[in-house]
Design a protein around this motif. Structure first.
Motif, short mmCIF file in Angstrom:
data_model
loop_
_atom_site.label_atom_id
_atom_site.label_comp_id
_atom_site.label_asym_id
_atom_site.label_seq_id
_atom_site.Cartn_x
_atom_site.Cartn_y
_atom_site.Cartn_z
N ARG A 276 35.83 30.55 48.93
CA ARG A 276 35.86 31.49 47.82
C ARG A 276 34.50 32.16 47.71
NH1 ARG A 276 39.19 31.73 43.57
NH2 ARG A 276 39.91 29.60 43.80
N THR A 277 34.47 33.45 47.46
CA THR A 277 33.23 34.19 47.38
C THR A 277 33.06 34.77 46.00
OG1 THR A 277 34.46 36.04 48.31
CG2 THR A 277 33.12 34.76 49.82
N ALA A 278 31.86 35.33 45.75
CA ALA A 278 31.53 35.86 44.44
C ALA A 278 32.38 37.09 44.11
CB ALA A 278 30.05 36.23 44.40
N LEU A 279 32.59 37.32 42.83
CA LEU A 279 33.39 38.42 42.37
C LEU A 279 32.70 39.75 42.62
CD1 LEU A 279 36.04 38.98 40.84
CD2 LEU A 279 34.72 38.93 38.73
N ALA A 280 33.46 40.75 43.03
CA ALA A 280 32.93 42.09 43.26
C ALA A 280 33.94 43.10 42.74
CB ALA A 280 32.68 42.31 44.76
N THR A 281 33.57 44.38 42.74
CA THR A 281 34.50 45.42 42.33
C THR A 281 35.69 45.41 43.28
OG1 THR A 281 32.68 46.77 41.53
CG2 THR A 281 34.77 47.89 41.96
N PRO A 282 36.90 45.31 42.77
CA PRO A 282 38.06 45.16 43.66
C PRO A 282 38.33 46.40 44.50
CG PRO A 282 38.78 45.39 41.38
CD PRO A 282 37.30 45.22 41.36
N ARG A 283 38.64 46.18 45.77
CA ARG A 283 39.06 47.25 46.67
C ARG A 283 40.48 47.04 47.16
NH1 ARG A 283 35.07 47.72 51.49
NH2 ARG A 283 36.51 49.41 51.98
N LEU A 284 41.02 45.83 46.95
CA LEU A 284 42.38 45.54 47.42
C LEU A 284 43.04 44.54 46.49
CD1 LEU A 284 43.59 45.18 51.03
CD2 LEU A 284 44.18 43.37 49.42
N ILE A 285 44.31 44.81 46.18
CA ILE A 285 45.15 43.89 45.41
C ILE A 285 46.19 43.31 46.36
CG2 ILE A 285 46.95 43.76 43.65
CD1 ILE A 285 45.35 45.93 42.12
N ALA A 286 46.25 41.99 46.41
CA ALA A 286 47.24 41.30 47.25
C ALA A 286 48.15 40.52 46.33
CB ALA A 286 46.54 40.36 48.23
N THR A 287 49.43 40.83 46.37
CA THR A 287 50.34 40.15 45.46
C THR A 287 51.58 39.59 46.15
OG1 THR A 287 51.68 40.38 43.43
CG2 THR A 287 51.46 42.34 44.81
N ASP A 288 51.92 38.39 45.76
CA ASP A 288 53.19 37.78 46.13
C ASP A 288 54.31 38.56 45.44
OD1 ASP A 288 55.02 35.65 46.99
OD2 ASP A 288 55.02 35.10 44.86
N LEU A 289 55.53 38.35 45.89
CA LEU A 289 56.68 39.05 45.30
C LEU A 289 57.51 38.14 44.40
CD1 LEU A 289 57.86 41.29 48.29
CD2 LEU A 289 56.43 41.92 46.33
N ASP A 290 58.32 37.28 44.98
CA ASP A 290 59.26 36.47 44.20
C ASP A 290 58.53 35.53 43.25
OD1 ASP A 290 62.04 37.07 45.45
OD2 ASP A 290 60.71 36.79 47.15
N GLY A 291 58.90 35.60 41.98
CA GLY A 291 58.27 34.77 40.97
C GLY A 291 56.94 35.28 40.50
N THR A 292 56.44 36.35 41.10
CA THR A 292 55.12 36.89 40.76
C THR A 292 55.23 38.35 40.34
OG1 THR A 292 54.03 35.35 42.28
CG2 THR A 292 52.76 37.25 41.56
#
Length: 285
Positions: A12-28
């Motif tokens: 896990r790395t430090a938080l930065a300004t987001p450039r990409l959203i990765a999302t699961d589908l079912d249940g999410t």
């Protein structure tokens, strides 16, 4: 290209300004009826308008992506089969595959048959679905092949890569099934689950949503710190641990709730959309 061999290589790395959203589908992202709400569609579009790429990262095979095909971002790419393949859904084209070796699949099958009697099996290849006669699929598939697993794991027509082995049991506790399978067969493959029932998903060693997402991000010059990930089930854990910011929906598995940095509302209450709206408003969590 960045080489990623396993989830343990993905700190896990430090938080930065987001450039990409990765999302699961079912249940999410999807509601219980497998639809995408108008609010979610609007939030995904707003993210892209703000210059944030959106990736769907799912355990589903490509053939089950029609529910979100029209919302698959401008690039049209999706990571499917728990990271075993990357598809361009706009062009219906396989871009990359990280297959499960058929010999390893057979080892897992034999071990689980002995360790958990009553387990039945199916496979997903890039060309479609196949299962042994005792396996009961969740949805009818007129194009599926039905044959003994020893035959199905042989050389397929067109040498189609093997993406997943599925192991199903009628009544064992799903978490116990997963723990048992990992204990007895985990040296041969990656074993996880995304279904509320006792259905295990077996991928090649070192293959997960996280490893394939990391490859796709490296190709774009995007670091883990610039990724926001959403999930709900054990097959999301590696991805959620890798991303700089991770969200569990309120209905998530307890292990996911324990592993994530942020929470959002349940899938039925547009949790992903709510979080994206806050991110775009600069409100963070």
């Amino acid at each position: 290209m960045q080489r990623v061999t396993s989830a343990t290589d993905l700190p896990r790395t430090a938080l930065a300004t987001p450039r990409l959203i990765a999302t699961d589908l079912d249940g999410t992202l999807l509601r219980g009826d497998k639809t995408v709400s108008a609010r979610t569609v609007a939030a995904l579009s707003a993210a892209e308008d703000a210059g944030i790429e959106v990736f769907f990262v799912t355990g589903r095979p490509a053939r089950w992506m029609s529910v979100v095909a029209e919302h698959t971002a401008r690039h049209g790419m999706a990571i499917v089969a728990n990271g075993a393949a990357v598809y361009d859904l706009h062009r219906d084209r396989l871009l990359a595959a990280y297959p499960l070796d058929a010999r390893d699949a057979m080892r897992v099958l034999e071990i689980l048959r002995a360790a958990v009697p009553g387990t039945t099996f199916a496979i997903e290849r890039t060309g479609g679905f196949a299962y042994e006669p005792a396996y009961v699929p969740y949805e009818p598939d007129a194009e599926a092949l039905i044959a003994p697993m020893e035959e199905l794991l042989g050389t397929p027509p067109g040498h189609q890569p093997l993406l997943k082995l599925l192991a199903k049991h009628p009544d064992i506790d799903p978490d116990l099934f997963l723990d048992t399978a990992r204990a007895v067969a985990g040296t041969y493959a990656e074993i996880t689950r995304s279904s509320p029932s006792a259905l295990l998903e077996v991928s090649g060693s070192g293959v997960s949503k996280a490893t394939t997402l990391a490859r796709c991000c490296a190709e774009r010059g995007i670091s883990a710190a610039e990724v926001v990930a959403f999930g709900d089930m054990p097959n999301d854990l590696e991805m959620l641990s890798w991303a700089g910011r991770s969200y569990a929906v309120a209905n998530a598995h307890p292990d996911v709730l324990a592993a994530t940095t942020h929470r959002t509302a349940a899938n039925e209450d547009d949790g992903v959309a709510r979080a994206i709206e806050r991110i775009l408003a600069g409100a963070g969590a």
